[in-house]
Design a protein around this motif. Structure first.
Motif, short mmCIF file in Angstrom:
data_model
loop_
_atom_site.label_atom_id
_atom_site.label_comp_id
_atom_site.label_asym_id
_atom_site.label_seq_id
_atom_site.Cartn_x
_atom_site.Cartn_y
_atom_site.Cartn_z
N ASP A 110 0.80 -11.98 5.88
CA ASP A 110 0.40 -12.68 7.11
C ASP A 110 0.83 -14.14 7.08
OD1 ASP A 110 -1.45 -12.99 5.03
OD2 ASP A 110 -3.12 -13.36 6.39
N GLY A 111 0.62 -14.79 5.93
CA GLY A 111 1.01 -16.20 5.80
C GLY A 111 2.50 -16.37 5.98
N ASP A 157 -3.41 -6.05 5.44
CA ASP A 157 -4.18 -6.82 6.42
C ASP A 157 -3.33 -7.31 7.60
OD1 ASP A 157 -2.75 -8.72 5.06
OD2 ASP A 157 -4.45 -9.88 4.36
N ARG A 183 -8.64 -9.33 -0.53
CA ARG A 183 -9.30 -10.61 -0.33
C ARG A 183 -10.25 -10.59 0.87
NH1 ARG A 183 -4.45 -14.15 -0.20
NH2 ARG A 183 -4.42 -14.74 -2.37
MG MG Z 1 -1.93 -13.01 3.05
#
Ligand code: MG
Ligand code: ATP
Ligand code: F6P
Length: 484
Positions: free
Chosen positions: A192-193, A224, A267
């Motif tokens: 995602d980052g 995610d 996480r």
């Molecule tokens: Mg991530």
């Protein structure tokens, strides 16, 4: 040429009859008109020229939701991935770069291999660079020349041969490097980052008016990333987690009141723990970040552990690393603000904490001596090479991405939606995180497989349902992705 960043941030949305919506991806011609095109070299490739309808029809799109109601709208669609009749790059014009960012994930090397091979063998491209060590590698390290020979065997290895890192996303320096080196195809593999970082690079490339495509391939064992069916490497990680769970089960079964505790990655999302639990059938309790729990009192975790030991004489607990963090923080009377280089919150060890709590509880019950073994396989589940099905998945993702890039699409992530390869606009991928929805059927299946309590009081159930509904209304979504 449009040098307006606001315009470039806008979604390209096409609407049609019966509530049809296409969330399209940008194209080089959106800001550089009159680009020359070339016939797709695959036309004369003996492997593909015989395949009927090998080229994707320009109007093909894939629905985000396949479960629909009789009178409901047709809903959101994404552009179907695949080779196009005409391409926007001549082979000798292409200078491609591949970068991997974030944590490791099984299959990274397969994706790198297949991008290189697709460029070389399908499109006749011969200049492909590996950016060494994640985003910062664009400006602080040497590049690695990637050829089919160099990448031939890499899919058999875990990790990434071009290295990865967190942090170091310096937009001007990265885009300067792209511009100075004359790179015109950027393949960005990450979670995602990373995809947020890719979106920023795309916007800057566009603002500068460069003929350079920026494309993402979603990677994360946490699963995610929204919209896509699942991320590559996830299946391999779940499979590898079975080894730890099996060990915990063997240890637990062989001792009086044996308890095996396994901590798995995840996480903010408990997908690995949930799927590893469902796959195993030996797990009696699965804890994930999305589902709050409490230890003491009626209906609490410790009461359940006691009951399980009395009934079965042993039990296995799987805990996702992000589970119960609020309990640890409350107990330590501090919320840790520590972050990694990318700004991700660093977690406290819930596995150790939980093990200590269980031991302390049974120390007060002399009639129930326990033997607890804590297994923490963390990095082992993501450092392995990808399994067979992930290898095939990685190949399709990589090839789809290359086809889209050669066809001039940009600002997109290549992803599987309802079993079809698609091009998804960055905004869609980065706007939210994919989480386990504990009011969906998948979590209910888990609860019925482990027989664990939900640890939710009726008021909390209503709260979760309310939040879920609000998200769905925001999404315009009446069927849920992980409600299989
Ligand atoms: Mg991530
Ligand atoms: N909002 C953002 N804008 C620009 N760059 C970002 C952003 N968030 C993260 N990045 C950059 O993306 C890279 C990877 O991010 P991160 O470490 O969060 O991993 P990830 O891609 O989410 O993968 P995973 O979570 O699976 O390990 C880092 O180099 C980080 O600096
Ligand atoms: O220790 P590292 O490499 O920063 O990564 C740990 C994190 O990376 C992931 O594997 C992927 O985001 C998480 O499950 C985990 O919390």
């Amino acid at each position: 040429m449009d040098n307006n960043n606001n315009i470039s941030c806008q979604m390209k949305v096409v609407t049609g009859e019966a509530g049809y919506v296409l969330e399209d991806v940008p194209h080089l011609t959106d800001y550089i008109p009159d680009l020359p095109t070339y016939p797709n070299p695959l036309r004369s490739n003996p492997a593909y020229s015989v395949v009927k309808q090998y080229f994707v029809d320009a109007d093909d799109t894939v629905p985000q939701k396949v479960v629909v109601h009789k009178d409901g709208p047709r809903g959101i669609h994404f552009r179907r991935a695949g080779p196009r009749q005409r391409v926007y790059f001549a082979p000798d014009e292409v200078h491609a770069a591949i970068v991997t960012c974030g944590g490791l994930c099984p299959g990274l090397n397969t994706v790198i291999r297949e991008i290189v091979c697709a460029l070389y063998h399908m499109y006749g491209v011969t200049r492909v660079l590996g950016i060494d060590g994640g985003y910062r590698g664009f400006y602080s390290k040497n590049t690695i020349t990637l050829t089919p020979k160099f990448v031939n065997d890499i899919h058999k290895r875990g990790g990434t041969i071009i290295g990865t890192s967190r942090g170091g996303h310096d937009k001007p320096k990265i885009v300067d490097s792209i511009q100075d080196r004359g790179i015109n195809q950027v393949y960005i593999i990450g979670g995602d980052g990373t995809q947020k970082g890719a979106a920023v690079i795309y916007q800057e490339v566009r603002r500068r008016g460069l003929k350079a495509v920026v494309a993402g391939i979603p990677k994360t064992i946490d699963n995610d990333i929204p919209v896509i069916d699942k991320s590559f490497g996830f299946d391999t990680a779940v499979e590898e987690a079975q080894r730890a769970i099996n060990a915990a089960h063997v240890e637990a079964e062989s001792a009086e009141n044996g308890i095996g505790v396994v901590k798995l990655m995840g996480r903010y999302s408990g997908f690995i723990a949930m799927y590893a639990t469902l796959a195993s059938r030996d797990v009696d309790l699965c804890l994930i970040p999305e589902s709050p729990f409490y230890l003491d009192g009626e209906g609490g975790l410790l009461e359940y552990v006691e009951k399980r030991l009395k009934d079965d004489g042993h039990m296995v607990i799987v805990v996702a690393e992000g589970a119960g963090q609020e309990l640890l923080a409350a107990e330590n009377l501090k919320t840790t603000t520590a972050q990694d280089a990318s700004g991700n919150k660093l977690l406290q060890d819930v596995g150790l904490w939980l093990s200590d709590k269980i031991k302390a509880h049974f120390a007060k019950i002399p009639s129930m001596p326990i033997t607890l073994k804590y297994i923490d396989p963390t990095y082992m589940i993501r450092a392995v090479p990808s399994n067979a099905s992930d290898n095939v998945y990685c190949t399709l993702l990589a090839q789809s991405c290359v086809h889209g890039v050669m066809a001039g699409y940009t600002g997109f992530t290549s992803g599987l939606v309802n079993g079809r390869q698609t091009y998804i606009p960055f905004n869609r991928i980065t706007e939210k995180q994919n989480n386990v929805v504990i009011t969906d059927r998948m979590w209910a299946r888990l609860l019925s497989s482990t027989n664990q309590p939900s640890f939710l009081r009726p008021k909390e159930v209503r709260e979760v349902q309310k939040q879920e509904l609000a998200t769905q209304v925001l999404d315009g979504d009446t069927t849920k992705a992980n409600d299989i």
